[in-house]
Design a protein around this motif. Structure first.
Motif, PDB file in Angstrom:
ATOM      1  N   PHE A 230       0.847  -1.190   0.000  1.00 20.25           N
ATOM      2  CA  PHE A 230       0.000   0.000   0.000  1.00 20.25           C
ATOM      3  C   PHE A 230       0.886   1.244   0.000  1.00 20.25           C
ATOM      4  CE2 PHE A 230       1.079  -0.257   4.416  1.00 20.25           C
ATOM      5  CZ  PHE A 230       1.061   1.050   4.875  1.00 20.25           C
ATOM      6  N   ASP A 231       0.258   2.367  -0.301  1.00 18.26           N
ATOM      7  CA  ASP A 231       0.890   3.671  -0.170  1.00 18.26           C
ATOM      8  C   ASP A 231      -0.203   4.725  -0.189  1.00 18.26           C
ATOM      9  OD1 ASP A 231       2.897   5.520   0.180  1.00 18.26           O
ATOM     10  OD2 ASP A 231       3.844   5.239  -1.770  1.00 18.26           O
ATOM     11  N   PHE A 232       0.207   5.990   0.017  1.00 17.78           N
ATOM     12  CA  PHE A 232      -0.746   7.089   0.166  1.00 17.78           C
ATOM     13  C   PHE A 232      -0.655   8.070  -0.990  1.00 17.78           C
ATOM     14  CE2 PHE A 232       0.317   5.647   4.446  1.00 17.78           C
ATOM     15  CZ  PHE A 232      -0.952   5.388   4.952  1.00 17.78           C
ATOM     16  N   PHE A 233      -1.825   8.561  -1.409  1.00 19.54           N
ATOM     17  CA  PHE A 233      -1.900   9.694  -2.324  1.00 19.54           C
ATOM     18  C   PHE A 233      -1.651  10.978  -1.535  1.00 19.54           C
ATOM     19  CE2 PHE A 233      -4.610   6.489  -4.352  1.00 19.54           C
ATOM     20  CZ  PHE A 233      -4.150   6.521  -5.665  1.00 19.54           C
ATOM     21  N   SER A 234      -1.417  12.056  -2.248  1.00 23.29           N
ATOM     22  CA  SER A 234      -1.141  13.327  -1.575  1.00 23.29           C
ATOM     23  C   SER A 234      -2.336  13.841  -0.800  1.00 23.29           C
ATOM     24  CB  SER A 234      -0.700  14.372  -2.608  1.00 23.29           C
ATOM     25  OG  SER A 234      -1.714  14.581  -3.584  1.00 23.29           O
ATOM     26  N   ASP A 235      -3.549  13.399  -1.151  1.00 24.72           N
ATOM     27  CA  ASP A 235      -4.745  13.867  -0.437  1.00 24.72           C
ATOM     28  C   ASP A 235      -5.105  12.973   0.745  1.00 24.72           C
ATOM     29  OD1 ASP A 235      -5.762  11.598  -1.646  1.00 24.72           O
ATOM     30  OD2 ASP A 235      -7.213  12.652  -2.906  1.00 24.72           O
ATOM     31  N   GLY A 236      -4.269  11.965   1.051  1.00 26.04           N
ATOM     32  CA  GLY A 236      -4.498  11.120   2.212  1.00 26.04           C
ATOM     33  C   GLY A 236      -5.174   9.805   1.927  1.00 26.04           C
TER      34      GLY A 236
ATOM     35  N   ALA B  65      -3.944   3.485  -1.535  1.00 30.25           N
ATOM     36  CA  ALA B  65      -4.156   2.423  -2.514  1.00 30.25           C
ATOM     37  C   ALA B  65      -3.518   1.159  -1.967  1.00 30.25           C
ATOM     38  CB  ALA B  65      -3.545   2.793  -3.857  1.00 30.25           C
ATOM     39  N   LEU B  66      -4.234   0.038  -2.052  1.00 28.85           N
ATOM     40  CA  LEU B  66      -3.734  -1.244  -1.562  1.00 28.85           C
ATOM     41  C   LEU B  66      -3.879  -2.285  -2.652  1.00 28.85           C
ATOM     42  CD1 LEU B  66      -5.677   0.108   0.946  1.00 28.85           C
ATOM     43  CD2 LEU B  66      -4.451  -1.680   2.184  1.00 28.85           C
ATOM     44  N   CYS B  67      -2.858  -3.135  -2.802  1.00 26.43           N
ATOM     45  CA  CYS B  67      -2.949  -4.248  -3.740  1.00 26.43           C
ATOM     46  C   CYS B  67      -3.224  -5.534  -2.978  1.00 26.43           C
ATOM     47  CB  CYS B  67      -1.673  -4.381  -4.579  1.00 26.43           C
ATOM     48  SG  CYS B  67      -0.152  -4.664  -3.653  1.00 26.43           S
ATOM     49  N   THR B  68      -3.892  -6.464  -3.632  1.00 23.69           N
ATOM     50  CA  THR B  68      -4.201  -7.751  -3.020  1.00 23.69           C
ATOM     51  C   THR B  68      -3.469  -8.859  -3.748  1.00 23.69           C
ATOM     52  OG1 THR B  68      -6.099  -8.454  -4.367  1.00 23.69           O
ATOM     53  CG2 THR B  68      -6.522  -6.826  -2.628  1.00 23.69           C
ATOM     54  N   TRP B  69      -3.169  -9.910  -3.008  1.00 23.27           N
ATOM     55  CA  TRP B  69      -2.412 -11.043  -3.568  1.00 23.27           C
ATOM     56  C   TRP B  69      -3.138 -11.685  -4.747  1.00 23.27           C
ATOM     57  CZ3 TRP B  69      -1.269 -16.268  -0.717  1.00 23.27           C
ATOM     58  CH2 TRP B  69      -0.108 -16.853  -1.256  1.00 23.27           C
TER      59      TRP B  69
ATOM     60  N   GLN C 262      -0.083 -11.653  -8.831  1.00 25.40           N
ATOM     61  CA  GLN C 262       0.304 -11.824  -7.432  1.00 25.40           C
ATOM     62  C   GLN C 262       1.020 -10.578  -6.880  1.00 25.40           C
ATOM     63  OE1 GLN C 262       2.341 -15.574  -6.630  1.00 25.40           O
ATOM     64  NE2 GLN C 262       1.334 -16.532  -8.371  1.00 25.40           N
ATOM     65  N   PRO C 263       0.407  -9.412  -6.959  1.00 22.33           N
ATOM     66  CA  PRO C 263       1.112  -8.199  -6.533  1.00 22.33           C
ATOM     67  C   PRO C 263       1.344  -8.169  -5.023  1.00 22.33           C
ATOM     68  CG  PRO C 263      -1.175  -7.711  -7.034  1.00 22.33           C
ATOM     69  CD  PRO C 263      -0.943  -9.128  -7.472  1.00 22.33           C
ATOM     70  N   LEU C 264       2.603  -7.960  -4.634  1.00 21.04           N
ATOM     71  CA  LEU C 264       2.987  -7.904  -3.223  1.00 21.04           C
ATOM     72  C   LEU C 264       3.810  -6.653  -2.926  1.00 21.04           C
ATOM     73  CD1 LEU C 264       3.832 -11.686  -2.611  1.00 21.04           C
ATOM     74  CD2 LEU C 264       1.874 -10.410  -1.711  1.00 21.04           C
ATOM     75  N   GLY C 265       3.610  -5.620  -3.727  1.00 22.87           N
ATOM     76  CA  GLY C 265       4.281  -4.351  -3.483  1.00 22.87           C
ATOM     77  C   GLY C 265       3.570  -3.237  -4.221  1.00 22.87           C
ATOM     78  N   LEU C 266       3.524  -2.054  -3.603  1.00 25.78           N
ATOM     79  CA  LEU C 266       2.855  -0.913  -4.241  1.00 25.78           C
ATOM     80  C   LEU C 266       3.519   0.366  -3.756  1.00 25.78           C
ATOM     81  CD1 LEU C 266      -0.936  -0.397  -4.796  1.00 25.78           C
ATOM     82  CD2 LEU C 266       0.407   1.441  -3.773  1.00 25.78           C
ATOM     83  N   LYS C 267       3.716   1.291  -4.681  1.00 26.12           N
ATOM     84  CA  LYS C 267       4.300   2.593  -4.379  1.00 26.12           C
ATOM     85  C   LYS C 267       3.576   3.654  -5.203  1.00 26.12           C
ATOM     86  CE  LYS C 267       7.357   5.500  -2.651  1.00 26.12           C
ATOM     87  NZ  LYS C 267       7.337   5.842  -1.216  1.00 26.12           N
ATOM     88  N   ILE C 268       3.286   4.795  -4.573  1.00 25.56           N
ATOM     89  CA  ILE C 268       2.671   5.917  -5.285  1.00 25.56           C
ATOM     90  C   ILE C 268       3.716   7.008  -5.461  1.00 25.56           C
ATOM     91  CG2 ILE C 268       0.901   7.703  -5.178  1.00 25.56           C
ATOM     92  CD1 ILE C 268      -0.868   5.760  -3.666  1.00 25.56           C
ATOM     93  N   VAL C 269       3.933   7.414  -6.706  1.00 27.27           N
ATOM     94  CA  VAL C 269       4.876   8.476  -7.039  1.00 27.27           C
ATOM     95  C   VAL C 269       4.124   9.534  -7.848  1.00 27.27           C
ATOM     96  CG1 VAL C 269       7.027   9.062  -8.210  1.00 27.27           C
ATOM     97  CG2 VAL C 269       6.801   6.837  -7.075  1.00 27.27           C
ATOM     98  N   ASP C 270       4.146  10.764  -7.364  1.00 22.34           N
ATOM     99  CA  ASP C 270       3.427  11.858  -8.038  1.00 22.34           C
ATOM    100  C   ASP C 270       1.967  11.487  -8.277  1.00 22.34           C
ATOM    101  OD1 ASP C 270       5.768  13.376  -8.083  1.00 22.34           O
ATOM    102  OD2 ASP C 270       6.372  12.575 -10.035  1.00 22.34           O
TER     103      ASP C 270
END
Length: 790
Positions: A337-343, A346-350, A378-386
């Motif tokens: 998971f990670d956060f957008f700038s507005d709080g 987003a989460l990914c599931t296996w 099988q997503p096990l990682g997530l990052k939000i950039v810009d």
């Protein structure tokens, strides 16, 4: 990481206590069959996908695309080889494998009746030639960029438009199925940019089948006929049939080309019927309108109510309630998971989804969950950039684009798909982090055999931490020698850390500061010409009761989260715990230990991150392999209450002992009483066996004996007697450590423990029961490793 199990291995008392204050599990709606079969995966699903023919036909990164109004047909597109591996009618997939039915050594396969396929080889010839010889270093990973490269896919309703390049020529392609007059045919609508070179594509393969072309139709003869024809064929486009395959040859063109390839499997008497079918095939060939965003698919958000943690301590755990019951039967097991700038988060599931949750405020009264993407591998990682979502799965890093602003991803861009992926059930891709320069990092597990011991085929990226440039153009090995590193961390100064899980060449779980080019212990995944005889030392090792399956790290970057700003945290997936890391570093030399934070989680803890808006720590997780977790998934917040946090703050190995610094002043009487401190120490046996017993530190030359033991084991049959002789010299057990005195500093915050015989050791266990100056009890345990004594 150990055996896959969807049943918790056990539930710690602390987890039970936390569950009392968490919202009750929502009643599960009745599902039509097992959860992995009831789930609506979307228009496509990415996995390693096997087909009955041709021989050994597995697409390592396959897109199983559902076709037809009734979803009663499908094709598999191999994104590595840029080919269609199979087309079939009837049922979709046999959903086998770790994230589906929990099986080891298996992967999804075609469930319906296969109609046609292609051998596992490049789907297009090298541009300007008829050369299909695979130029890859091993039969995994994508073709060279100068040959052909998958770029991503567009979703428009139920349609999936593929985007790739052949040489410098851009291609859009829409697979579909058409049914007329009792025949079912598969179509490939192609839009090609101008090309200076002729291009040749594989249409279908039938092993040892004789073939011919007749009146514009290509035919391969078997018990039935595999046939292909063209709609809107450009001048010079022809079929060539040879060696059991149908090839489409397209001439160089100064203009864009739009055409359709029609593929069928018909009875021998139906060839003329197929010719008539071609004349009736739809002629809408322009795919550009399908690449601008389509209608939303997941139109039913789910609302849940969170639960604020209760307690009187410095930290409490809030629960962001998971939408376990949802209209799509999506199996919620969070992998990142990670956060957008507005709080929002987003989460990914296996199982392949990405969900966005809003409402992460102080009260958590109204949490709104919206499905954003589906079908990932099988997503096990997530990052939000810009404010753009990047997801890591076994297919590589996918960048998700919402082209029309409707809250759903329309373009799934292959940001970087250079990773070499095999069918190994355990070859997970873990976590996704960025450094201050914007480079991405993730971990790739080794292909552990079913049962946990040893490995299957070691591919180029097995057991490595990988680094990807900010623009996605460069992919390189950063460090090697990992077994199952479920979770990494990248610090504010670019420091990379990783855990690793007990097993072959990993005697116990370890936490490492990962330096470029380092070897982190697992010889099978060292990727070196000569097998290493020793390893780069970790920060610390963990006994099983502390961490038997690691989950990732993060640095405390918030000033709103108590007195640990700038420190490293470590999550334990196996014990659903959070640890404060007491790290001591001198250049590239590093050592330290961990002390447990006073919190527990509802599921295997992974992917810790701080939310920049509220300054609090968030942790997600799942129950998918060995863990004591109570729930399949959880998303939780560790919130600082502002109350005093009485804990050890740092630990240093000094000449003749240890220095323990605390967050608050200590009671001089209890802190200075040596009877309140006890310690033990022991070593582990680093070898190819699974795990290790505890070994006494009194064995003279322990490290040298371990090296000799491993040297002899390289030829077990010849050296049995010598192996046993060395092994007998390795005394088992734990050793008591003499703590001679305890001295409190003048400022009342640091205790120096005199340990006369302090020395390098793999595991030290220090316990103390003292009080703070305000009378608060401090009863803690530190599990540490000493790599050097200054």
């Amino acid at each position: 990481m150990k055996r896959t199990s969807f049943v918790a291995a056990g539930l710690c008392l602390a987890c039970v206590a936390l569950a009392v204050h968490a919202p009750p599990a929502r009643a599960q709606k009745k599902r039509p069959g097992p959860r992995h079969e009831a789930m609506e995966y979307g228009p496509y699903l990415t996995a390693s996908i096997g087909a009955p023919f041709p021989k050994n036909n597995v697409a390592m990164k396959g897109l199983a695309i559902r076709l037809g109004a009734k979803k009663d047909a499908a094709v598999c597109f191999d994104t590595d080889l840029v080919r269609f591996s199979a087309g079939w009618t009837g049922e979709y997939l046999n959903l086998r494998g770790t994230p589906f039915d929990g099986s080891h050594g298996s992967w999804p396969t075609v469930k319906g009746k296969q109609q046609w396929g292609s051998r596992p080889a490049p789907g297009w010839a090298r541009p300007g030639t008829d050369d299909f010889k695979d130029a890859r270093s091993e039969p995994f990973g994508p073709l060279p960029r100068t040959w052909a490269r998958y770029k991503g896919l567009y979703l428009h309703g139920d349609k999936v438009v593929l985007r790739y390049t052949v040489g410098v020529t851009s291609v859009l392609e829409l697979p579909a199925v058409e049914q007329k007059d009792g025949l079912t045919a598969f179509t490939r609508t192609l839009n090609l940019a101008p090309s200076k070179e002729g291009l040749t594509a594989v249409v279908a393969d039938v092993e040892k089948a004789p073939g011919r072309t007749a009146e514009g139709v290509a035919v391969l003869e078997g018990p039935t006929l595999t046939v292909a024809g063209l709609v809107n064929a450009p001048a010079g486009a022809t079929f060539r049939v040879a060696d059991g395959r149908i090839l489409l040859q397209l001439p160089a063109s100064k203009e864009p080309v739009k055409l359709k390839v029609v593929i069928g499997n018909v009875a021998k008497g139906d060839l003329n019927k197929f010719r008539a079918f071609l004349g009736k095939s739809a002629t809408s060939l322009d795919l550009a309108p399908l690449t601008r965003g389509g209608p939303p698919r997941w139109t039913k958000p789910v609302t849940t109510k969170g639960a604020l943690g209760k307690g009187t301590g410095a930290y409490v755990v809030d629960t962001i309630t998971t939408p376990e019951d949802n209209p799509y039967h999506s199996w919620m097991r969070f992998g990142g998971f990670d956060f957008f700038s507005d709080g929002r988060a987003a989460l990914c599931t296996w199982s392949g989804d990405v969900w966005i949750v809003s409402g992460l405020d102080d009260k958590l009264d109204k949490l709104t969950w919206k499905r954003f993407a589906t079908g990932l591998f099988q997503p096990l990682g997530l990052k939000i950039v810009d404010d753009k979502v990047y997801v890591l799965g076994r297919e590589g890093i996918v960048r998700l684009h919402d082209l029309n602003g409707d809250g759903e991803a329309d373009f799934y861009e292959a940001f970087n798909n250079d990773v070499h992926t095999t069918t190994g059930f355990h070859e997970f891709a873990f976590d996704l982090q960025t450094d201050p320069e914007g480079n991405f990092y993730y971990a790739k597990a080794g292909p552990v055999r079913g049962g946990g011991r040893g490995f299957d085929y070691i591919a180029a990226h097995s057991g490595c931490i990988l680094k990807v440039s900010k623009d996605g153009s460069k992919h390189e090995v950063f460090a090697t020698g990992f077994r199952a590193p479920n979770g990494i961390g990248v610090g504010p100064r670019g420091e990379v850390t990783s855990g690793d899980n007990e097993g072959t060449w990993t005697p116990m779980c370890r936490l490492s500061l990962v330096l470029p080019g380092s070897f982190n212990g697992c010889v099978d995944t060292a990727h070196r010409a000569e097998p290493p005889t020793w390893f780069d030392m970790p920060i610390c090792w963990f006994p099983k009761n502390v961490d038997n399956s690691s989950g990732g790290q993060c640095w405390v970057t918030s000033t709103k989260w108590g007195p640990l700003t700038g420190h490293l945290l470590h999550t334990a997936y196996g014990t659903s715990s959070l640890y404060h890391v007491l790290m001591q570093r001198d250049g590239n030399r590093v050592q330290g230990g961990v002390v447990k934070m006073p919190v527990n989680f509802l599921t295997g803890a992974m992917r810790p991150r701080f939310n920049k808006l509220d300054g609090q720590l968030y942790v997600c997780g799942l129950r998918g392999w060995q863990t004591n977790a109570a729930r399949d998934a959880a998303f939780q917040r560790v919130r600082y209450t502002g109350k005093p946090f009485h804990t050890v703050h740092s630990m240093k190995v000094v000449k003749g002992g240890l220095e323990l610094a605390f967050t608050e002043k200590l009671d001089p009487r209890t802190a200075g009483d040596v009877e309140n401190y006890t310690a033990q120490q022991w070593n582990y046996l680093w070898c190819s066996e699974y795990g290790s017993a505890d070994y006494s530190t009194t064995t003279p030359g322990f490290d040298a004996k371990v090296r000799e033991y491993n040297r002899l084991r390289a030829e077990k049959k010849r050296n049995q007697a010598a192996i046993q002789a060395v092994f007998k010299e390795l005394k088992r057990g734990k050793d008591r450590v003499e703590v001679r005195s305890a001295k409190l500093s003048a400022d009342g915050k640091t205790v120096t423990l005199a340990i006369p015989n302090i020395k390098p050791v793999m595991q030290m266990h220090l316990r103390f029961r003292i009080k703070a100056a305000d009378g608060s009890a401090i009863a803690q345990e530190i599990y540490s490793t000493i790599n050097y004594v200054p």
